[in-house]
Design a protein around this motif. Structure first.
Motif, PDB file in Angstrom:
ATOM      1  N   VAL A 223       0.835  -1.195   0.000  1.00 51.41           N
ATOM      2  CA  VAL A 223       0.000   0.000   0.000  1.00 51.41           C
ATOM      3  C   VAL A 223       0.877   1.255   0.000  1.00 51.41           C
ATOM      4  N   GLY A 224       0.236   2.369  -0.271  1.00 55.66           N
ATOM      5  CA  GLY A 224       0.910   3.663  -0.144  1.00 55.66           C
ATOM      6  C   GLY A 224       2.049   3.859  -1.120  1.00 55.66           C
ATOM      7  N   PRO A 225       3.050   4.668  -0.729  1.00 53.13           N
ATOM      8  CA  PRO A 225       4.159   4.984  -1.635  1.00 53.13           C
ATOM      9  C   PRO A 225       4.901   3.734  -2.118  1.00 53.13           C
ATOM     10  N   THR A 226       4.937   2.674  -1.315  1.00 50.94           N
ATOM     11  CA  THR A 226       5.610   1.439  -1.735  1.00 50.94           C
ATOM     12  C   THR A 226       4.928   0.866  -2.969  1.00 50.94           C
ATOM     13  N   ALA A 227       3.596   0.835  -2.961  1.00 52.15           N
ATOM     14  CA  ALA A 227       2.853   0.301  -4.106  1.00 52.15           C
ATOM     15  C   ALA A 227       2.963   1.244  -5.299  1.00 52.15           C
ATOM     16  N   ARG A 228       2.834   2.552  -5.019  1.00 52.86           N
ATOM     17  CA  ARG A 228       2.868   3.525  -6.119  1.00 52.86           C
ATOM     18  C   ARG A 228       4.215   3.518  -6.830  1.00 52.86           C
ATOM     19  N   ALA A 229       5.304   3.304  -6.049  1.00 49.70           N
ATOM     20  CA  ALA A 229       6.632   3.269  -6.663  1.00 49.70           C
ATOM     21  C   ALA A 229       6.781   2.071  -7.577  1.00 49.70           C
ATOM     22  N   SER A 230       5.939   1.038  -7.383  1.00 48.08           N
ATOM     23  CA  SER A 230       5.999  -0.128  -8.252  1.00 48.08           C
ATOM     24  C   SER A 230       5.014  -0.029  -9.410  1.00 48.08           C
ATOM     25  N   ASP A 239      -9.063   7.372  -4.435  1.00 44.47           N
ATOM     26  CA  ASP A 239     -10.004   6.265  -4.630  1.00 44.47           C
ATOM     27  C   ASP A 239     -11.240   6.378  -3.755  1.00 44.47           C
ATOM     28  N   GLU A 240     -11.074   6.899  -2.552  1.00 44.71           N
ATOM     29  CA  GLU A 240     -12.197   6.971  -1.618  1.00 44.71           C
ATOM     30  C   GLU A 240     -12.480   8.435  -1.311  1.00 44.71           C
ATOM     31  N   THR A 241     -13.727   8.754  -1.000  1.00 40.20           N
ATOM     32  CA  THR A 241     -14.032  10.147  -0.680  1.00 40.20           C
ATOM     33  C   THR A 241     -13.972  10.343   0.821  1.00 40.20           C
ATOM     34  N   TYR A 242     -13.038  11.127   1.270  1.00 38.28           N
ATOM     35  CA  TYR A 242     -13.005  11.499   2.682  1.00 38.28           C
ATOM     36  C   TYR A 242     -12.336  12.853   2.813  1.00 38.28           C
ATOM     37  N   ALA A 243     -12.589  13.503   3.938  1.00 38.64           N
ATOM     38  CA  ALA A 243     -12.108  14.862   4.181  1.00 38.64           C
ATOM     39  C   ALA A 243     -12.417  15.736   2.962  1.00 38.64           C
ATOM     40  N   ALA A 244     -11.495  16.629   2.595  1.00 34.37           N
ATOM     41  CA  ALA A 244     -11.793  17.562   1.505  1.00 34.37           C
ATOM     42  C   ALA A 244     -11.193  17.094   0.184  1.00 34.37           C
ATOM     43  N   TYR A 245     -10.628  15.895   0.144  1.00 36.34           N
ATOM     44  CA  TYR A 245      -9.924  15.452  -1.064  1.00 36.34           C
ATOM     45  C   TYR A 245     -10.790  15.404  -2.325  1.00 36.34           C
ATOM     46  N   PRO A 246     -12.102  15.002  -2.222  1.00 33.09           N
ATOM     47  CA  PRO A 246     -12.884  14.973  -3.464  1.00 33.09           C
ATOM     48  C   PRO A 246     -12.986  16.338  -4.140  1.00 33.09           C
ATOM     49  N   GLU A 247     -12.866  17.404  -3.350  1.00 32.53           N
ATOM     50  CA  GLU A 247     -13.016  18.748  -3.930  1.00 32.53           C
ATOM     51  C   GLU A 247     -11.694  19.293  -4.463  1.00 32.53           C
ATOM     52  N   LEU A 248     -10.636  18.541  -4.291  1.00 31.38           N
ATOM     53  CA  LEU A 248      -9.325  19.027  -4.732  1.00 31.38           C
ATOM     54  C   LEU A 248      -8.905  18.318  -6.005  1.00 31.38           C
ATOM     55  N   ASP A 249      -8.101  19.013  -6.776  1.00 28.09           N
ATOM     56  CA  ASP A 249      -7.612  18.426  -8.014  1.00 28.09           C
ATOM     57  C   ASP A 249      -6.296  17.723  -7.713  1.00 28.09           C
ATOM     58  N   MET A 250      -6.353  16.400  -7.629  1.00 31.44           N
ATOM     59  CA  MET A 250      -5.101  15.685  -7.332  1.00 31.44           C
ATOM     60  C   MET A 250      -5.117  14.289  -7.947  1.00 31.44           C
ATOM     61  N   LYS A 251      -3.924  13.774  -8.174  1.00 34.46           N
ATOM     62  CA  LYS A 251      -3.805  12.420  -8.725  1.00 34.46           C
ATOM     63  C   LYS A 251      -2.653  11.717  -8.021  1.00 34.46           C
ATOM     64  N   PRO A 252      -2.635  10.369  -8.036  1.00 31.96           N
ATOM     65  CA  PRO A 252      -1.549   9.671  -7.340  1.00 31.96           C
ATOM     66  C   PRO A 252      -0.187  10.020  -7.941  1.00 31.96           C
ATOM     67  N   MET A 253       0.809  10.178  -7.057  1.00 27.76           N
ATOM     68  CA  MET A 253       2.168  10.518  -7.517  1.00 27.76           C
ATOM     69  C   MET A 253       2.906   9.233  -7.894  1.00 27.76           C
ATOM     70  N   MET A 254       3.316   9.159  -9.155  1.00 35.88           N
ATOM     71  CA  MET A 254       4.006   7.957  -9.633  1.00 35.88           C
ATOM     72  C   MET A 254       5.432   8.341 -10.027  1.00 35.88           C
TER      73      MET A 254
END
Lengths: 415, 125
Positions: A223-230, A239-254
């Motif tokens: 999970v997390g950065p370990t998975a993303r680095a692979s 992937d999930e809606t929580y806090a204010a993240y759905p309203e922000l423009d962001m994508k996973p860092m690869m």
């Protein structure tokens, strides 16, 4: 258990065990490895060396008390636990968090991500033998810790989240200080990038070391950065809606955003984490610009909230992205003061499985940096014992010395 | 590590980042240093000042307290103990986790935060 073996070709292999007990370890773990010369040929590890009974303690306390207990599960990524627990209780009780509180939660969580990743960068530098880099990165980390203290009242345990909202508002006069911090990290990102990514020694130590392929990452449930680095595009914030993240423009860092390829090695994990420092600073800036006015908590009066929670019957789950990966909390309430059940799963539990494919066919001197590359929630797993006829002890210092020597050799070879 | 070497060279001419608290160097004898401070011959470096709304040691105003026990109910560390005879509480600093829930919940505001954070002591209270 620890022995010298001879195979059919007459090659000698040794068993080596790393860990488990060290006063500094939060989650002791024991790694058993077979080695042939310098090469690791087999990895196995034993978990559950220590049981703190946090969940058991939780079932004897009311939800308000559990929040602060949950916060103490991890010293570095503490807000994710308090938030995941609150989310689970809110889920079970059907409580809605006000919009402003969601934004403040996001800001606090991102400040923590900056501090955790910069701390990790320092640890990685230490494992490679660059101690001045470690002190330099930790100096950079002081800024965010001071801001957290300014915002929440303490440097590490923030205690800002409560069930149904947050406990402290961000006032108008606090905004300039927060903006200063984000500017500082956007600026330091270039410096950190130069130190870690442009340096030939770091590159040759970390490139193609501890490779975790995409398939292995999926099989071991990393999970997390370990998975993303692979190369696994998985970020609970998206992937999930929580806090204010759905309203922000962001994508996973690869990592392929910088290098154009994904190798899944230690170097890619450094890239992912450094990119996330920058991303977090940008998220905080966006949050400060978009933050709406309004209430910060669902119910201000704590006795009233407790009385309401006492009547709750049902189950709730809280899932969110901690600096190390996905945190999962499960709560079952049966209409009593304290919950009937509470279960916590921290990200290191998943990521540790990834150690097996990572450590295979690597050198002993690379164990410290590979073990540290998943950012395990432990300060040092690098204490090892070699037993057998010619018994000698590989202490933390010995392993660290091996790692430093390898760096020196590479540096000389590169000259 | 050329970038780092440049940075290190720059650091040579900068003020030390660390606050040397309480003294610049470890004294040969702590008692001698404290004596000298008492006489006014030596000075101690003060700690870094804490920000506003810092969650430090909790102050308890016994006269204001009405004995409602809400703080006992919310304290996660059982640091607040109720004394039934007096109908007052006793607060154990050494158990406290400084979450501040008791300060928030107190209806008469008899519990407040202070800026104090150097709490090592020989006595429990």
């Amino acid at each position: 258990m620890l022995e010298k073996k001879k195979d059919a070709d007459g090659d000698t292999s040794y068993s080596i065990s790393v860990g488990p007990v060290h006063p500094a370890l939060k989650e002791p773990v024991k790694l058993n490895m077979s080695i042939e010369g310098e090469k690791v040929t087999g990895v196995d590890f034993e978990l559950s060396q220590v049981h703190r009974g946090v969940e058991w303690m939780g079932t004897r306390r009311n939800p308000i008390q559990i929040m602060f207990l949950a916060e103490r599960i991890c010293g570095i990524c503490n807000i994710c636990h308090i938030m995941a627990f609150s989310k689970a209780v809110e889920n079970a009780a059907g409580i809605e968090v006000p919009a402003r509180a969601s934004y403040i939660r996001t800001i606090a969580a991102e400040l923590e991500r900056i501090h955790s990743h910069v701390l990790w960068a320092g640890v990685a530098a230490h494992e490679l033998g660059f101690d001045s880099v470690m002190h330099y990165t930790w100096k950079l980390r002081e800024n965010v810790l001071d801001t957290i203290e300014y915002l929440t009242g303490n440097r590490i345990t923030k205690a800002i989240v409560t069930i149904g909202g947050v406990r402290r508002d961000i006032h108008e006069k606090q905004v300039p200080r927060l903006k200063e911090t984000t500017d500082y990290y956007l600026k330091s990102f270039d410096k950190l990038g130069k130190i870690f990514l442009k340096d030939p020694v770091v590159k040759s130590r970390c490139r193609d070391t501890g490779i975790l392929t995409k398939k292995e990452a999926l099989v071991t449930c990393a999970v997390g950065p370990t998975a993303r680095a692979s190369g696994v595009r998985k970020d609970i914030r998206v992937d999930e809606t929580y806090a204010a993240y759905p309203e922000l423009d962001m994508k996973p860092m690869m990592p392929d955003m910088v290098t154009g390829e994904t190798r899944g090695d230690v170097y890619d994990r450094i890239i992912t984490r450094l990119l996330e420092v920058k991303q977090s600073a940008e998220i905080i800036n966006d949050c400060l610009n978009q933050m709406p006015e309004g209430k910060i908590v669902y119910e201000e009066k704590i006795p009233k909230l407790l009385a309401e929670l006492k009547g709750v019957e049902g189950e709730g789950t809280g899932r969110l992205e901690a600096p190390r990966g996905e945190v999962f909390h499960y709560v079952k309430m049966v209409g009593e003061d304290s919950p009937y059940a509470w279960k916590v799963r921290a990200p290191t539990y998943n990521n540790m499985l990834a150690w097996v494919p990572m450590l295979m066919n690597e050198q002993i001197a690379d164990i410290p940096i590979i073990a540290a590359s998943i950012d395990p929630c432990m300060s040092c797993t690098n204490r090892a014992v070699v037993a057998g006829k010619t018994s000698s002890i590989l202490t933390q210092e010995n392993l660290h010395r091996l790692s430093v020597e390898k760096t020196r050799k590479i540096r000389e070879a590169l000259k | 590590m050329i970038t780092m070497q440049k940075e290190l060279f720059r650091q040579l001419f900068k003020r030390a980042f660390t606050n040397q608290f309480p003294a610049k160097h470890a004294p040969k004898s702590v008692n001698a240093l404290l004596e000298a401070v008492g006489k006014g011959k030596a000075k101690l470096n003060p700690p870094v000042p804490v920000p506003e709304n810092f969650r430090g040691k909790i102050a308890y105003d016994k006269n204001k307290c009405i004995g409602c026990q809400l703080c006992v109910k919310v304290c996660p560390a059982n640091a607040v103990v109720f004394k039934p005879k007096e109908k007052k509480i006793s607060y154990h600093t050494f158990r406290c986790t400084f979450c501040g829930e008791c300060v928030n919940v107190c209806p008469v505001k008899c519990l407040t935060f202070t800026d104090e954070f150097l709490l090592a002591d020989y006595k429990k209270d």
